[in-house]
Design a protein around this motif. Structure first.
Motif, PDB file in Angstrom:
ATOM      1  N   GLY A 102       0.794  -1.198  -0.016  1.00 42.91           N
ATOM      2  CA  GLY A 102      -0.004  -0.025  -0.034  1.00 42.91           C
ATOM      3  C   GLY A 102       0.690   1.217   0.206  1.00 42.91           C
ATOM      4  O   GLY A 102       0.203   2.436   0.008  1.00 42.91           O
ATOM      5  N   LYS A 103       2.030   1.087   0.115  1.00 45.50           N
ATOM      6  CA  LYS A 103       3.047   2.451  -0.070  1.00 45.50           C
ATOM      7  C   LYS A 103       3.782   2.344  -1.266  1.00 45.50           C
ATOM      8  O   LYS A 103       4.102   1.298  -1.754  1.00 45.50           O
ATOM      9  CB  LYS A 103       4.221   2.239   1.358  1.00 45.50           C
ATOM     10  N   SER A 104       4.205   3.481  -1.543  1.00 45.15           N
ATOM     11  CA  SER A 104       4.905   3.696  -2.842  1.00 45.15           C
ATOM     12  C   SER A 104       6.354   3.764  -2.659  1.00 45.15           C
ATOM     13  O   SER A 104       6.832   4.501  -1.807  1.00 45.15           O
ATOM     14  CB  SER A 104       4.650   5.010  -3.669  1.00 45.15           C
ATOM     15  N   ARG A 105       7.100   2.974  -3.259  1.00 43.13           N
ATOM     16  CA  ARG A 105       8.645   2.920  -2.896  1.00 43.13           C
ATOM     17  C   ARG A 105       9.343   2.835  -4.376  1.00 43.13           C
ATOM     18  O   ARG A 105       8.909   2.084  -5.258  1.00 43.13           O
ATOM     19  CB  ARG A 105       8.911   1.976  -1.850  1.00 43.13           C
ATOM     20  N   LYS A 106      10.378   3.362  -4.293  1.00 41.57           N
ATOM     21  CA  LYS A 106      11.449   3.167  -5.434  1.00 41.57           C
ATOM     22  C   LYS A 106      12.359   1.860  -5.484  1.00 41.57           C
ATOM     23  O   LYS A 106      12.676   1.627  -4.360  1.00 41.57           O
ATOM     24  CB  LYS A 106      12.349   4.342  -5.744  1.00 41.57           C
ATOM     25  N   MET A 107      12.179   1.272  -6.484  1.00 46.02           N
ATOM     26  CA  MET A 107      13.001  -0.146  -6.810  1.00 46.02           C
ATOM     27  C   MET A 107      13.870  -0.228  -8.120  1.00 46.02           C
ATOM     28  O   MET A 107      13.228   0.390  -9.120  1.00 46.02           O
ATOM     29  CB  MET A 107      11.958  -1.202  -6.615  1.00 46.02           C
ATOM     30  N   ASN A 108      14.631  -1.029  -8.090  1.00 47.65           N
ATOM     31  CA  ASN A 108      15.484  -1.201  -9.164  1.00 47.65           C
ATOM     32  C   ASN A 108      15.069  -2.707  -9.925  1.00 47.65           C
ATOM     33  O   ASN A 108      15.123  -3.589  -9.199  1.00 47.65           O
ATOM     34  CB  ASN A 108      17.123  -1.395  -9.023  1.00 47.65           C
ATOM     35  N   VAL A 109      14.191  -2.236 -11.166  1.00 50.81           N
ATOM     36  CA  VAL A 109      13.464  -3.484 -11.673  1.00 50.81           C
ATOM     37  C   VAL A 109      13.901  -3.928 -13.173  1.00 50.81           C
ATOM     38  O   VAL A 109      14.025  -2.510 -13.864  1.00 50.81           O
ATOM     39  CB  VAL A 109      12.051  -3.323 -11.789  1.00 50.81           C
ATOM     40  N   CYS A 110      14.059  -4.771 -13.641  1.00 54.41           N
ATOM     41  CA  CYS A 110      14.598  -5.186 -15.011  1.00 54.41           C
ATOM     42  C   CYS A 110      13.232  -5.011 -15.955  1.00 54.41           C
ATOM     43  O   CYS A 110      11.813  -5.087 -15.383  1.00 54.41           O
ATOM     44  CB  CYS A 110      15.036  -6.399 -15.181  1.00 54.41           C
TER      45      CYS A 110
END
Length: 62
Positions: A42-50
């Motif tokens: 339910g929270k927005s977070r930055k991630m490293n995604v391919c």
């Protein structure tokens, strides 16, 4: 930026580049990693995604 996908764990791998004259040099195959904002619990977070995880729909953008 880290070159590891936080969803699938894809990371750089080593290989060889072979020219037309068959000279062999070492090279690195790097995944296409993008930093995107993802909804987690339910929270927005930055991630490293391919990009293959993004295309497969494994990520909920937010």
């Amino acid at each position: 930026m880290s070159q590891v996908c936080e969803i699938c764990g894809k990371h750089p791998v080593a290989g060889r580049s072979i020219s037309h004259s068959h000279r062999v040099t070492n090279r690195t195959f790097r995944p296409n990693i993008q930093k995107v904002s993802v909804v987690v619990d339910g929270k927005s977070r930055k991630m490293n995604v391919c990009t293959s995880c993004m295309k497969a729909g494994k990520v909920v953008r937010g």
